[in-house]
Design a protein around this motif. Sequence first.
Motif, PDB file in Angstrom:
ATOM      1  N   UNK A  30       0.669  -1.066  -0.194  1.00  0.00           N
ATOM      2  CA  UNK A  30       0.090   0.095   0.134  1.00  0.00           C
ATOM      3  C   UNK A  30       0.926   1.288   0.001  1.00  0.00           C
ATOM      4  N   UNK A  31       0.414   2.278  -0.646  1.00  0.00           N
ATOM      5  CA  UNK A  31       1.193   3.567  -0.696  1.00  0.00           C
ATOM      6  C   UNK A  31      -0.083   4.667  -0.763  1.00  0.00           C
ATOM      7  N   UNK A  32       0.392   5.876  -0.333  1.00  0.00           N
ATOM      8  CA  UNK A  32      -0.446   6.929  -0.522  1.00  0.00           C
ATOM      9  C   UNK A  32       0.333   8.146  -0.683  1.00  0.00           C
ATOM     10  N   UNK A  33      -0.171   9.541  -1.288  1.00  0.00           N
ATOM     11  CA  UNK A  33       0.609  10.562  -1.268  1.00  0.00           C
ATOM     12  C   UNK A  33      -0.635  11.604  -0.527  1.00  0.00           C
ATOM     13  N   UNK A  34       0.277  12.648   0.203  1.00  0.00           N
ATOM     14  CA  UNK A  34      -0.639  13.589   0.739  1.00  0.00           C
ATOM     15  C   UNK A  34       0.176  14.803   0.859  1.00  0.00           C
ATOM     16  N   UNK A  35      -0.755  15.912   0.283  1.00  0.00           N
ATOM     17  CA  UNK A  35       0.158  17.348   0.337  1.00  0.00           C
ATOM     18  C   UNK A  35      -0.031  17.897   1.553  1.00  0.00           C
ATOM     19  N   UNK A  36       0.940  18.466   1.987  1.00  0.00           N
ATOM     20  CA  UNK A  36       0.968  19.362   3.370  1.00  0.00           C
ATOM     21  C   UNK A  36       1.344  20.792   2.846  1.00  0.00           C
ATOM     22  N   UNK A  37       1.341  21.595   3.871  1.00  0.00           N
ATOM     23  CA  UNK A  37       1.820  22.965   3.716  1.00  0.00           C
ATOM     24  C   UNK A  37       3.133  23.106   3.422  1.00  0.00           C
ATOM     25  N   UNK A  38       3.824  22.184   4.009  1.00  0.00           N
ATOM     26  CA  UNK A  38       5.343  22.193   4.074  1.00  0.00           C
ATOM     27  C   UNK A  38       6.000  20.895   3.084  1.00  0.00           C
ATOM     28  N   UNK A  39       5.147  20.330   2.499  1.00  0.00           N
ATOM     29  CA  UNK A  39       5.596  19.426   1.353  1.00  0.00           C
ATOM     30  C   UNK A  39       4.936  18.206   1.360  1.00  0.00           C
ATOM     31  N   UNK A  40       5.512  17.232   0.489  1.00  0.00           N
ATOM     32  CA  UNK A  40       4.687  16.054   0.220  1.00  0.00           C
ATOM     33  C   UNK A  40       5.176  14.820   1.175  1.00  0.00           C
ATOM     34  N   UNK A  41       4.009  14.291   1.592  1.00  0.00           N
ATOM     35  CA  UNK A  41       4.144  12.939   2.317  1.00  0.00           C
ATOM     36  C   UNK A  41       3.866  11.746   1.753  1.00  0.00           C
ATOM     37  N   UNK A  42       4.822  10.917   1.680  1.00  0.00           N
ATOM     38  CA  UNK A  42       4.587   9.545   1.043  1.00  0.00           C
ATOM     39  C   UNK A  42       4.494   8.460   1.985  1.00  0.00           C
ATOM     40  N   UNK A  43       3.553   7.768   2.272  1.00  0.00           N
ATOM     41  CA  UNK A  43       3.378   6.620   3.149  1.00  0.00           C
ATOM     42  C   UNK A  43       3.212   5.234   2.273  1.00  0.00           C
ATOM     43  N   UNK A  44       4.015   4.086   2.714  1.00  0.00           N
ATOM     44  CA  UNK A  44       3.997   2.885   2.346  1.00  0.00           C
ATOM     45  C   UNK A  44       3.912   1.758   3.690  1.00  0.00           C
ATOM     46  N   UNK A 126       6.374  23.222 -12.218  1.00  0.00           N
ATOM     47  CA  UNK A 126       6.126  23.390 -10.914  1.00  0.00           C
ATOM     48  C   UNK A 126       6.976  21.866 -10.327  1.00  0.00           C
ATOM     49  N   UNK A 127       6.636  20.830 -11.052  1.00  0.00           N
ATOM     50  CA  UNK A 127       7.213  19.593 -10.874  1.00  0.00           C
ATOM     51  C   UNK A 127       8.833  19.640 -11.043  1.00  0.00           C
ATOM     52  N   UNK A 128       9.241  20.391 -12.101  1.00  0.00           N
ATOM     53  CA  UNK A 128      10.671  20.465 -12.289  1.00  0.00           C
ATOM     54  C   UNK A 128      11.206  21.426 -11.175  1.00  0.00           C
ATOM     55  N   UNK A 129      10.619  22.569 -10.767  1.00  0.00           N
ATOM     56  CA  UNK A 129      11.082  23.285  -9.644  1.00  0.00           C
ATOM     57  C   UNK A 129      11.031  22.548  -8.209  1.00  0.00           C
ATOM     58  N   UNK A 130      10.096  21.756  -8.078  1.00  0.00           N
ATOM     59  CA  UNK A 130       9.877  20.855  -6.809  1.00  0.00           C
ATOM     60  C   UNK A 130      11.001  19.793  -6.516  1.00  0.00           C
ATOM     61  N   UNK A 131      11.567  19.470  -7.610  1.00  0.00           N
ATOM     62  CA  UNK A 131      12.799  18.359  -7.521  1.00  0.00           C
ATOM     63  C   UNK A 131      13.991  19.041  -7.103  1.00  0.00           C
ATOM     64  N   UNK A 132      14.038  20.320  -7.535  1.00  0.00           N
ATOM     65  CA  UNK A 132      15.513  21.140  -7.440  1.00  0.00           C
ATOM     66  C   UNK A 132      16.078  21.176  -6.293  1.00  0.00           C
ATOM     67  N   UNK A 133      15.143  21.640  -5.196  1.00  0.00           N
ATOM     68  CA  UNK A 133      15.658  21.676  -3.886  1.00  0.00           C
ATOM     69  C   UNK A 133      14.573  21.175  -2.831  1.00  0.00           C
ATOM     70  N   UNK A 134      15.145  20.231  -1.985  1.00  0.00           N
ATOM     71  CA  UNK A 134      14.349  19.624  -0.916  1.00  0.00           C
ATOM     72  C   UNK A 134      14.988  19.480   0.532  1.00  0.00           C
ATOM     73  N   UNK A 135      14.242  19.278   1.518  1.00  0.00           N
ATOM     74  CA  UNK A 135      14.570  18.831   2.744  1.00  0.00           C
ATOM     75  C   UNK A 135      13.790  17.561   2.962  1.00  0.00           C
ATOM     76  N   UNK A 136      14.655  16.307   3.212  1.00  0.00           N
ATOM     77  CA  UNK A 136      14.141  15.041   3.161  1.00  0.00           C
ATOM     78  C   UNK A 136      14.286  14.367   4.656  1.00  0.00           C
ATOM     79  N   UNK A 137      13.035  14.040   5.169  1.00  0.00           N
ATOM     80  CA  UNK A 137      13.098  13.187   6.510  1.00  0.00           C
ATOM     81  C   UNK A 137      12.405  11.808   6.214  1.00  0.00           C
ATOM     82  N   UNK A 138      12.921  10.765   6.749  1.00  0.00           N
ATOM     83  CA  UNK A 138      12.556   9.475   6.451  1.00  0.00           C
ATOM     84  C   UNK A 138      12.399   8.569   7.732  1.00  0.00           C
ATOM     85  N   UNK A 139      11.090   8.140   7.772  1.00  0.00           N
ATOM     86  CA  UNK A 139      10.744   7.258   9.335  1.00  0.00           C
ATOM     87  C   UNK A 139      10.662   6.029   8.591  1.00  0.00           C
ATOM     88  N   UNK A 140      11.367   4.578   9.121  1.00  0.00           N
ATOM     89  CA  UNK A 140      11.180   3.513   8.853  1.00  0.00           C
ATOM     90  C   UNK A 140      10.742   2.955   9.980  1.00  0.00           C
TER      91      UNK A 140
END
Length: 236
Positions: A30-44, A126-140
Amino acid sequence: MHLCLFDFFVTLLEHNMNEVAYNAEAAELNYSFRTEETGLVIRMSGFNHKLYLLFDTILDHIANFSVEDLMDAVMEAMLQSYHNHIIKPSKTNNDIRLQILQKVKWIPLDKRKACPQVTKDMVQQFAADFRKKMFVEVLVQGNYTQQEAIEFHNKICSKLNFDAIERQPTTTVTKIPLGCTVCKIKSFNTEDTNTVVTNYYQQGCGTIYKITLIELLVMLMEEPCFDFLRTQEQLG
Protein backbone atom coordinates in the motif's frame (compact mmCIF):
# COMPACT_ATOMS: atom_id res chain seq x y z
CA MET A 1 -1.20 29.27 -6.72
CA HIS A 2 1.74 27.08 -5.66
CA LEU A 3 -0.45 25.00 -3.33
CA CYS A 4 -2.96 24.56 -6.15
CA LEU A 5 -0.19 23.45 -8.52
CA PHE A 6 1.04 21.09 -5.80
CA ASP A 7 -2.41 19.45 -5.67
CA PHE A 8 -2.41 19.08 -9.47
CA PHE A 9 1.09 17.57 -9.40
CA VAL A 10 0.16 14.93 -6.82
CA THR A 11 -3.18 14.11 -8.47
CA LEU A 12 -1.49 13.63 -11.85
CA LEU A 13 1.25 11.58 -10.20
CA GLU A 14 -1.44 9.28 -8.78
CA HIS A 15 -2.99 8.97 -12.25
CA ASN A 16 0.41 8.15 -13.77
CA MET A 17 0.81 5.36 -11.21
CA ASN A 18 -2.60 3.72 -11.74
CA GLU A 19 -1.08 0.56 -13.18
CA VAL A 20 1.48 0.43 -10.37
CA ALA A 21 -1.32 0.84 -7.81
CA TYR A 22 -3.14 -2.21 -9.20
CA ASN A 23 -0.01 -4.39 -9.12
CA ALA A 24 0.95 -3.12 -5.65
CA GLU A 25 -2.48 -3.97 -4.29
CA ALA A 26 -2.22 -7.47 -5.77
CA ALA A 27 1.11 -7.87 -3.93
CA GLU A 28 -0.48 -6.54 -0.71
CA LEU A 29 1.57 -3.36 -0.79
CA ASN A 30 0.00 0.00 0.00
CA TYR A 31 1.09 3.56 -0.65
CA SER A 32 -0.44 7.01 -0.47
CA PHE A 33 0.49 10.62 -1.20
CA ARG A 34 -0.62 13.58 0.88
CA THR A 35 0.10 17.25 0.29
CA GLU A 36 0.94 19.40 3.29
CA GLU A 37 1.74 23.08 3.58
CA THR A 38 5.38 22.13 4.08
CA GLY A 39 5.71 19.40 1.45
CA LEU A 40 4.78 15.95 0.19
CA VAL A 41 4.17 12.99 2.52
CA ILE A 42 4.61 9.49 1.04
CA ARG A 43 3.45 6.54 3.13
CA MET A 44 4.07 2.89 2.31
CA SER A 45 3.27 -0.37 4.07
CA GLY A 46 3.41 -4.07 3.30
CA PHE A 47 5.92 -6.89 3.08
CA ASN A 48 9.36 -5.46 3.78
CA HIS A 49 11.21 -7.41 1.08
CA LYS A 50 9.01 -5.84 -1.64
CA LEU A 51 8.63 -2.29 -0.31
CA TYR A 52 12.02 -1.27 -1.65
CA LEU A 53 10.87 -2.09 -5.20
CA LEU A 54 7.71 -0.05 -4.73
CA PHE A 55 9.75 2.84 -3.35
CA ASP A 56 12.03 2.71 -6.38
CA THR A 57 9.03 2.86 -8.70
CA ILE A 58 7.51 5.84 -6.89
CA LEU A 59 10.80 7.76 -7.08
CA ASP A 60 11.11 6.95 -10.80
CA HIS A 61 7.66 8.41 -11.44
CA ILE A 62 8.54 11.57 -9.49
CA ALA A 63 11.90 11.95 -11.24
CA ASN A 64 10.38 11.39 -14.70
CA PHE A 65 7.07 13.12 -14.05
CA SER A 66 5.17 14.24 -17.12
CA VAL A 67 1.73 15.72 -17.60
CA GLU A 68 -0.30 13.32 -19.73
CA ASP A 69 -3.45 14.30 -21.63
CA LEU A 70 -5.48 14.38 -18.44
CA MET A 71 -5.55 18.09 -17.62
CA ASP A 72 -9.22 18.61 -18.44
CA ALA A 73 -10.30 15.59 -16.36
CA VAL A 74 -8.03 16.54 -13.46
CA MET A 75 -9.18 20.17 -13.61
CA GLU A 76 -12.79 19.05 -13.30
CA ALA A 77 -11.93 16.67 -10.46
CA MET A 78 -9.98 19.34 -8.56
CA LEU A 79 -12.76 21.91 -8.87
CA GLN A 80 -15.26 19.35 -7.59
CA SER A 81 -12.94 18.33 -4.74
CA TYR A 82 -12.50 21.93 -3.59
CA HIS A 83 -16.25 22.53 -3.92
CA ASN A 84 -17.09 19.45 -1.82
CA HIS A 85 -14.70 20.68 0.88
CA ILE A 86 -16.06 24.22 0.91
CA ILE A 87 -19.75 23.26 1.30
CA LYS A 88 -19.08 21.25 4.48
CA PRO A 89 -19.59 23.62 7.45
CA SER A 90 -17.13 21.72 9.68
CA LYS A 91 -14.38 22.04 7.06
CA THR A 92 -15.04 25.73 6.47
CA ASN A 93 -15.13 26.34 10.22
CA ASN A 94 -11.66 24.84 10.63
CA ASP A 95 -10.29 26.67 7.55
CA ILE A 96 -11.44 30.09 8.80
CA ARG A 97 -10.01 29.45 12.27
CA LEU A 98 -6.61 28.59 10.82
CA GLN A 99 -6.71 31.51 8.40
CA ILE A 100 -7.29 33.87 11.34
CA LEU A 101 -4.49 32.33 13.42
CA GLN A 102 -1.77 31.75 10.82
CA LYS A 103 0.13 34.60 9.23
CA VAL A 104 -0.10 32.86 5.84
CA LYS A 105 -2.84 30.30 5.24
CA TRP A 106 -4.30 29.41 1.85
CA ILE A 107 -7.53 27.43 2.15
CA PRO A 108 -9.43 25.38 -0.49
CA LEU A 109 -11.63 28.41 -1.21
CA ASP A 110 -8.50 30.29 -2.34
CA LYS A 111 -7.24 27.30 -4.30
CA ARG A 112 -10.57 26.91 -6.11
CA LYS A 113 -10.33 30.52 -7.28
CA ALA A 114 -6.80 29.89 -8.61
CA CYS A 115 -7.63 26.50 -10.14
CA PRO A 116 -8.99 27.67 -13.56
CA GLN A 117 -5.71 29.52 -14.25
CA VAL A 118 -3.62 26.32 -14.02
CA THR A 119 -2.13 25.05 -17.28
CA LYS A 120 -0.26 21.93 -18.32
CA ASP A 121 3.01 23.85 -18.69
CA MET A 122 2.63 25.39 -15.22
CA VAL A 123 2.25 21.95 -13.60
CA GLN A 124 5.23 20.58 -15.54
CA GLN A 125 7.38 23.54 -14.47
CA PHE A 126 6.22 23.22 -10.86
CA ALA A 127 7.25 19.54 -10.83
CA ALA A 128 10.70 20.44 -12.17
CA ASP A 129 11.15 23.22 -9.59
CA PHE A 130 9.89 20.97 -6.81
CA ARG A 131 12.65 18.44 -7.51
CA LYS A 132 15.44 21.02 -7.51
CA LYS A 133 15.57 21.74 -3.77
CA MET A 134 14.30 19.59 -0.92
CA PHE A 135 14.60 18.75 2.73
CA VAL A 136 14.04 15.02 3.30
CA GLU A 137 13.01 13.17 6.44
CA VAL A 138 12.51 9.40 6.46
CA LEU A 139 10.88 7.31 9.19
CA VAL A 140 11.25 3.53 8.80
CA GLN A 141 9.43 1.17 11.16
CA GLY A 142 9.35 -2.59 10.89
CA ASN A 143 11.58 -5.44 9.84
CA TYR A 144 14.57 -3.41 8.62
CA THR A 145 18.15 -3.06 9.75
CA GLN A 146 19.66 0.34 10.43
CA GLN A 147 21.60 0.27 7.15
CA GLU A 148 18.53 -0.76 5.16
CA ALA A 149 16.60 2.14 6.67
CA ILE A 150 19.39 4.57 5.73
CA GLU A 151 19.27 3.22 2.18
CA PHE A 152 15.76 4.62 1.76
CA HIS A 153 17.13 8.11 2.37
CA ASN A 154 20.14 7.52 0.14
CA LYS A 155 17.89 6.29 -2.65
CA ILE A 156 15.89 9.54 -2.58
CA CYS A 157 19.07 11.59 -2.81
CA SER A 158 20.50 9.58 -5.70
CA LYS A 159 17.29 9.25 -7.71
CA LEU A 160 16.09 12.84 -7.44
CA ASN A 161 19.53 14.48 -7.28
CA PHE A 162 18.38 17.66 -5.54
CA ASP A 163 20.04 20.51 -3.65
CA ALA A 164 19.26 21.12 0.02
CA ILE A 165 16.95 24.02 0.84
CA GLU A 166 18.47 26.90 2.78
CA ARG A 167 15.87 26.84 5.56
CA GLN A 168 12.87 24.78 6.52
CA PRO A 169 9.43 26.45 6.37
CA THR A 170 7.88 27.39 9.69
CA THR A 171 4.31 28.14 10.72
CA THR A 172 3.72 31.44 12.51
CA VAL A 173 0.62 31.71 14.71
CA THR A 174 -0.97 35.00 15.75
CA LYS A 175 -1.31 35.74 19.46
CA ILE A 176 -4.99 36.47 19.99
CA PRO A 177 -5.97 39.34 22.32
CA LEU A 178 -7.35 38.72 25.80
CA GLY A 179 -11.11 38.59 26.12
CA CYS A 180 -13.79 37.16 23.87
CA THR A 181 -13.59 37.60 20.08
CA VAL A 182 -16.23 36.17 17.76
CA CYS A 183 -16.06 35.42 14.04
CA LYS A 184 -19.33 34.39 12.40
CA ILE A 185 -19.83 33.48 8.73
CA LYS A 186 -22.65 32.01 6.68
CA SER A 187 -22.34 28.51 5.25
CA PHE A 188 -21.56 28.25 1.54
CA ASN A 189 -24.20 25.52 1.35
CA THR A 190 -27.53 27.29 1.86
CA GLU A 191 -29.37 23.95 2.02
CA ASP A 192 -27.32 22.72 4.99
CA THR A 193 -29.02 23.69 8.24
CA ASN A 194 -26.20 22.46 10.49
CA THR A 195 -24.33 24.94 12.64
CA VAL A 196 -20.71 24.42 13.65
CA VAL A 197 -19.27 26.21 16.67
CA THR A 198 -15.60 26.13 17.67
CA ASN A 199 -14.36 27.55 20.96
CA TYR A 200 -10.63 28.18 20.70
CA TYR A 201 -8.54 28.77 23.82
CA GLN A 202 -4.96 29.84 23.18
CA GLN A 203 -2.52 28.61 25.79
CA GLY A 204 0.69 30.24 24.61
CA CYS A 205 3.90 28.85 23.14
CA GLY A 206 3.71 25.05 23.18
CA THR A 207 6.05 22.72 25.00
CA ILE A 208 5.90 18.95 25.40
CA TYR A 209 4.83 19.46 29.02
CA LYS A 210 2.01 21.87 28.12
CA ILE A 211 0.76 19.72 25.23
CA THR A 212 0.68 16.66 27.50
CA LEU A 213 -1.35 18.55 30.12
CA ILE A 214 -3.83 19.76 27.48
CA GLU A 215 -4.26 16.24 26.10
CA LEU A 216 -4.84 14.95 29.64
CA LEU A 217 -7.43 17.69 30.20
CA VAL A 218 -9.23 16.69 27.00
CA MET A 219 -9.29 13.04 28.08
CA LEU A 220 -10.79 13.98 31.45
CA MET A 221 -13.47 16.13 29.81
CA GLU A 222 -14.37 13.76 26.98
CA GLU A 223 -16.29 11.06 28.86
CA PRO A 224 -18.54 13.31 31.01
CA CYS A 225 -19.28 15.52 27.96
CA PHE A 226 -20.19 12.48 25.88
CA ASP A 227 -22.39 11.13 28.67
CA PHE A 228 -24.27 14.42 29.06
CA LEU A 229 -24.71 15.25 25.37
CA ARG A 230 -25.33 11.81 23.90
CA THR A 231 -26.77 9.74 26.76
CA GLN A 232 -28.75 12.26 28.77
CA GLU A 233 -29.67 14.90 26.17
CA GLN A 234 -29.80 12.43 23.21
CA LEU A 235 -27.92 14.85 20.92
CA GLY A 236 -25.82 13.87 17.94
